[in-house]
Motif scaffolding. Structure first.
Motif, PDB file in Angstrom:
ATOM      1  N   ILE A 246      -5.161  -0.730   5.342  1.00 51.29           N
ATOM      2  CA  ILE A 246      -5.752  -1.898   6.022  1.00 51.29           C
ATOM      3  C   ILE A 246      -4.705  -2.975   6.280  1.00 51.29           C
ATOM      4  CG2 ILE A 246      -8.099  -1.535   5.186  1.00 51.29           C
ATOM      5  CD1 ILE A 246      -7.510  -3.478   2.922  1.00 51.29           C
ATOM      6  N   ASN A 247      -3.451  -2.687   5.946  1.00 49.52           N
ATOM      7  CA  ASN A 247      -2.355  -3.621   6.169  1.00 49.52           C
ATOM      8  C   ASN A 247      -1.507  -3.102   7.329  1.00 49.52           C
ATOM      9  OD1 ASN A 247      -0.140  -5.303   6.123  1.00 49.52           O
ATOM     10  ND2 ASN A 247       0.418  -4.894   3.998  1.00 49.52           N
ATOM     11  N   PRO A 248      -1.693  -3.616   8.539  1.00 51.89           N
ATOM     12  CA  PRO A 248      -0.989  -3.060   9.707  1.00 51.89           C
ATOM     13  C   PRO A 248       0.523  -3.164   9.598  1.00 51.89           C
ATOM     14  CG  PRO A 248      -2.042  -5.150  10.271  1.00 51.89           C
ATOM     15  CD  PRO A 248      -2.550  -4.771   8.909  1.00 51.89           C
ATOM     16  N   THR A 249       1.033  -4.202   8.931  1.00 53.21           N
ATOM     17  CA  THR A 249       2.479  -4.332   8.770  1.00 53.21           C
ATOM     18  C   THR A 249       3.023  -3.189   7.928  1.00 53.21           C
ATOM     19  OG1 THR A 249       2.273  -6.743   8.893  1.00 53.21           O
ATOM     20  CG2 THR A 249       4.331  -5.857   8.004  1.00 53.21           C
ATOM     21  N   ALA A 250       2.296  -2.839   6.852  1.00 52.20           N
ATOM     22  CA  ALA A 250       2.753  -1.780   5.949  1.00 52.20           C
ATOM     23  C   ALA A 250       2.668  -0.411   6.598  1.00 52.20           C
ATOM     24  CB  ALA A 250       1.926  -1.814   4.662  1.00 52.20           C
ATOM     25  N   ILE A 251       1.509  -0.090   7.158  1.00 51.78           N
ATOM     26  CA  ILE A 251       1.330   1.259   7.705  1.00 51.78           C
ATOM     27  C   ILE A 251       2.250   1.487   8.905  1.00 51.78           C
ATOM     28  CG2 ILE A 251      -0.567   0.794   9.343  1.00 51.78           C
ATOM     29  CD1 ILE A 251      -1.865   3.381   8.267  1.00 51.78           C
ATOM     30  N   GLY A 252       2.556   0.422   9.653  1.00 50.54           N
ATOM     31  CA  GLY A 252       3.454   0.554  10.790  1.00 50.54           C
ATOM     32  C   GLY A 252       4.884   0.840  10.380  1.00 50.54           C
ATOM     33  N   PHE A 253       5.253   0.421   9.157  1.00 46.68           N
ATOM     34  CA  PHE A 253       6.622   0.638   8.695  1.00 46.68           C
ATOM     35  C   PHE A 253       6.758   1.897   7.855  1.00 46.68           C
ATOM     36  CE2 PHE A 253      10.030   0.199   5.570  1.00 46.68           C
ATOM     37  CZ  PHE A 253      11.115  -0.052   6.395  1.00 46.68           C
ATOM     38  N   TRP A 254       5.960   2.041   6.797  1.00 47.95           N
ATOM     39  CA  TRP A 254       6.161   3.117   5.837  1.00 47.95           C
ATOM     40  C   TRP A 254       6.008   4.496   6.463  1.00 47.95           C
ATOM     41  CZ3 TRP A 254       8.830   1.123   2.314  1.00 47.95           C
ATOM     42  CH2 TRP A 254       8.532  -0.109   1.723  1.00 47.95           C
ATOM     43  N   GLU A 255       5.087   4.641   7.414  1.00 47.42           N
ATOM     44  CA  GLU A 255       4.869   5.973   7.971  1.00 47.42           C
ATOM     45  C   GLU A 255       5.951   6.388   8.969  1.00 47.42           C
ATOM     46  OE1 GLU A 255       0.882   6.872   9.071  1.00 47.42           O
ATOM     47  OE2 GLU A 255       0.123   6.394   7.072  1.00 47.42           O
ATOM     48  N   LYS A 256       6.900   5.494   9.235  1.00 47.27           N
ATOM     49  CA  LYS A 256       8.084   5.890  10.002  1.00 47.27           C
ATOM     50  C   LYS A 256       9.059   6.674   9.131  1.00 47.27           C
ATOM     51  CE  LYS A 256       8.240   1.880  13.147  1.00 47.27           C
ATOM     52  NZ  LYS A 256       9.052   0.685  13.512  1.00 47.27           N
ATOM     53  N   TYR A 257       9.046   6.411   7.822  1.00 41.31           N
ATOM     54  CA  TYR A 257      10.097   6.933   6.957  1.00 41.31           C
ATOM     55  C   TYR A 257       9.583   7.793   5.796  1.00 41.31           C
ATOM     56  CZ  TYR A 257      12.429   3.178   9.465  1.00 41.31           C
ATOM     57  OH  TYR A 257      12.897   2.367  10.455  1.00 41.31           O
ATOM     58  N   PHE A 258       8.274   7.776   5.539  1.00 37.51           N
ATOM     59  CA  PHE A 258       7.708   8.523   4.423  1.00 37.51           C
ATOM     60  C   PHE A 258       6.643   9.498   4.913  1.00 37.51           C
ATOM     61  CE2 PHE A 258       9.619   4.895   2.491  1.00 37.51           C
ATOM     62  CZ  PHE A 258       9.949   5.251   1.186  1.00 37.51           C
ATOM     63  N   ILE A 259       6.376  10.524   4.105  1.00 39.01           N
ATOM     64  CA  ILE A 259       5.383  11.541   4.436  1.00 39.01           C
ATOM     65  C   ILE A 259       4.131  11.295   3.601  1.00 39.01           C
ATOM     66  CG2 ILE A 259       4.869  14.004   4.483  1.00 39.01           C
ATOM     67  CD1 ILE A 259       7.916  14.477   4.573  1.00 39.01           C
ATOM     68  N   PRO A 260       3.006  10.913   4.215  1.00 40.78           N
ATOM     69  CA  PRO A 260       1.773  10.710   3.456  1.00 40.78           C
ATOM     70  C   PRO A 260       1.273  12.022   2.843  1.00 40.78           C
ATOM     71  CG  PRO A 260       1.643   9.666   5.623  1.00 40.78           C
ATOM     72  CD  PRO A 260       2.842  10.560   5.640  1.00 40.78           C
ATOM     73  N   TYR A 261       0.800  11.951   1.598  1.00 44.23           N
ATOM     74  CA  TYR A 261       0.229  13.148   0.979  1.00 44.23           C
ATOM     75  C   TYR A 261      -1.160  12.924   0.395  1.00 44.23           C
ATOM     76  CZ  TYR A 261       1.917  11.323  -3.568  1.00 44.23           C
ATOM     77  OH  TYR A 261       2.151  10.570  -4.678  1.00 44.23           O
ATOM     78  N   THR A 262      -1.602  11.677   0.231  1.00 39.31           N
ATOM     79  CA  THR A 262      -3.000  11.416  -0.123  1.00 39.31           C
ATOM     80  C   THR A 262      -3.537  10.285   0.737  1.00 39.31           C
ATOM     81  OG1 THR A 262      -2.786   9.649  -1.801  1.00 39.31           O
ATOM     82  CG2 THR A 262      -2.453  11.931  -2.541  1.00 39.31           C
ATOM     83  N   ARG A 263      -4.850  10.288   0.914  1.00 36.81           N
ATOM     84  CA  ARG A 263      -5.565   9.173   1.522  1.00 36.81           C
ATOM     85  C   ARG A 263      -6.579   8.657   0.501  1.00 36.81           C
ATOM     86  NH1 ARG A 263      -2.309   7.830   5.764  1.00 36.81           N
ATOM     87  NH2 ARG A 263      -2.204   9.478   7.328  1.00 36.81           N
ATOM     88  N   GLY A 264      -6.578   7.370   0.281  1.00 39.14           N
ATOM     89  CA  GLY A 264      -7.538   6.768  -0.626  1.00 39.14           C
ATOM     90  C   GLY A 264      -8.710   6.210   0.172  1.00 39.14           C
ATOM     91  N   LEU A 265      -9.919   6.632  -0.181  1.00 40.87           N
ATOM     92  CA  LEU A 265     -11.135   6.187   0.492  1.00 40.87           C
ATOM     93  C   LEU A 265     -11.940   5.309  -0.460  1.00 40.87           C
ATOM     94  CD1 LEU A 265     -12.279   9.549   2.152  1.00 40.87           C
ATOM     95  CD2 LEU A 265     -10.456   7.983   2.862  1.00 40.87           C
ATOM     96  N   ALA A 266     -12.731   4.406   0.091  1.00 37.62           N
ATOM     97  CA  ALA A 266     -13.506   3.501  -0.737  1.00 37.62           C
ATOM     98  C   ALA A 266     -14.833   3.154  -0.077  1.00 37.62           C
ATOM     99  CB  ALA A 266     -12.729   2.216  -1.018  1.00 37.62           C
ATOM    100  N   ARG A 267     -15.814   2.810  -0.922  1.00 36.66           N
ATOM    101  CA  ARG A 267     -17.144   2.433  -0.448  1.00 36.66           C
ATOM    102  C   ARG A 267     -17.764   1.417  -1.414  1.00 36.66           C
ATOM    103  NH1 ARG A 267     -22.679   6.037  -1.030  1.00 36.66           N
ATOM    104  NH2 ARG A 267     -24.024   4.645   0.163  1.00 36.66           N
ATOM    105  N   PHE A 268     -18.414   0.412  -0.857  1.00 32.31           N
ATOM    106  CA  PHE A 268     -19.245  -0.491  -1.637  1.00 32.31           C
ATOM    107  C   PHE A 268     -20.691  -0.008  -1.580  1.00 32.31           C
ATOM    108  CE2 PHE A 268     -15.771  -3.565  -1.133  1.00 32.31           C
ATOM    109  CZ  PHE A 268     -15.729  -4.100  -2.409  1.00 32.31           C
TER     110      PHE A 268
END
Length: 270
Positions: A246-268
Motif C-alpha cells: 500500500i506504499n507506492p514509493t516502496a513498491i515502485g522501488f523494491w520490485e525493480k531490484y528484488f524478487i517477491p516470494y510472498t504476498r501478505g493479505l489482510a482483512r478486517f
C-alpha cells in the motif's frame, strides 16, 4: 555460513486451538493455523492474528475451495478469540490461493522479496555523495530520517499508525549516504524478518529505509549497491526486504531490484 533455514515447529499452532484441518477419511487435504492474537497487530487499532507462510498448506487439487472452507472454520475461532484483524502470507506462485482469499474480503497488504547480493550492479552515474556503514553508537544520526519515514507511512494511502513492537528484530547493520555531515538516505538491516526463510545465516534483511525526496532519482540505488558490496565482504550472500504494497514509493522501488516470494493479505472483520 550455512544457508540452511530449518522449518519451524508446528506444535505451537496445534496447541493454541486456533487452527483448522480438512480431511477426507484419514487423508489430510490441508490445514490453516495462526499465531495467538496480539494487540494492535501490524499497527491496526484492533487485536489480530497472522498465519505465516509455514502455518498452512493445501493440496493442489481443489485448492481454492479447500482454502475457503478452512478459513471459514478457522475464522470463527479467531473472532471468538477477539481477533478482528486477520492476515495471512501466501507464496507469490499461489495465484489460486490468493484469489480464494480475495473472494473472502482480503486485500493485499505487504510483500516479502529477496535477491542475491551478486545480482546488484553498480549504478551508471558516479556517486555524488559519500557512503559508509555506521556504528551502533552513530544510530541517533538517522533519527530525523526515521521520523520522516514514520510521517510518510502515516499519510495517504498507507495510513499506518506508529506502533512500538518489542518483538521486531533490532537493526544489526546501518548504512547511510551523507551530504557533507548530513545524512541524506539510510538503510538498516536485521538478522531475520517475517518469514522463517529470513533466518538463514547467509542472509540480511532490510528493516528500515528512507531517502530525502530532494535526493531521489538515483541516490538510493547507489546506497543499495554500496550496502550489498559491504554485506558481501562480510560473508552474506542474500538480501531480503519486506515492504507495504500500500506504499507506492516502496513498491515502485523494491520490485525493480528484488524478487517477491510472498504476498501478505489482510482483512478486517466487523
Amino acid at each position: 555460513m550455512s544457508p540452511a533455514s530449518p522449518l519451524p515447529s508446528l506444535v505451537p499452532f496445534a496447541q493454541n486451538g486456533l487452527g483448522a484441518a480438512a480431511l477426507e477419511g484419514d487423508r489430510l487435504l490441508g490445514f490453516l493455523c495462526c499465531n495467538p492474537p496480539r494487540q494492535r497487530a501490524f499497527g491496526s487499532p484492533v487485536p489480530g492474528v497472522f498465519s505465516p507462510i509455514h502455518a498452512h498448506a493445501v493440496q493442489l487439487q481443489d485448492r481454492a475451495r479447500i482454502f475457503q472452507r478452512l478459513y471459514q472454520e478457522a475464522a470463527e475461532r479467531w473472532v471468538a478469540a477477539g481477533a478482528a484483524y486477520h492476515s495471512i502470507a501466501l507464496w507469490t506462485w499461489d495465484e489460486e490461493g490468493i484469489d480464494a482469499f480475495f473472494r473472502y474480503g482480503f486485500g493485499m497488504r505487504c510483500t516479502d522479496a529477496v535477491q542475491n547480493l551478486s545480482a546488484f550492479s553498480p549504478p551508471q552515474a558516479p556517486p555524488t555523495l559519500s557512503f559508509r556503514q555506521l556504528t551502533p553508537r552513530e544510530s541517533p544520526l538517522l533519527d530525523p530520517l526515521r521520523q520522516m519515514l514514520r510521517q510518510h507511512l502515516s499519510q495517504s494511502p498507507c495510513f499506518m499508525r506508529p506502533v512500538s513492537d518489542s518483538s521486531e528484530e533490532p537493526a544489526s547493520r546501518l548504512f547511510a549516504a551523507f551530504d557533507g555531515q548530513t545524512p541524506a538516505a539510510f538503510l538498516e538491516t536485521a538478522d531475520s524478518a517475517e518469514t522463517f526463510l529470513t533466518k538463514s545465516a547467509d542472509m540480511q534483511n532490510i528493516c528500515g529505509a528512507f531517502c530525502l525526496p530532494s535526493y531521489r532519482g538515483g541516490l538510493y540505488r547507489q546506497l543499495l549497491y554500496y550496502a550489498a558490496q559491504e554485506l558481501d565482504r562480510q560473508g552474506f550472500r542474500r538480501l531480503g526486504v519486506d515492504y507495504e504494497s500500500i506504499n507506492p514509493t516502496a513498491i515502485g522501488f523494491w520490485e525493480k531490484y528484488f524478487i517477491p516470494y510472498t504476498r501478505g493479505l489482510a482483512r478486517f472483520v466487523g
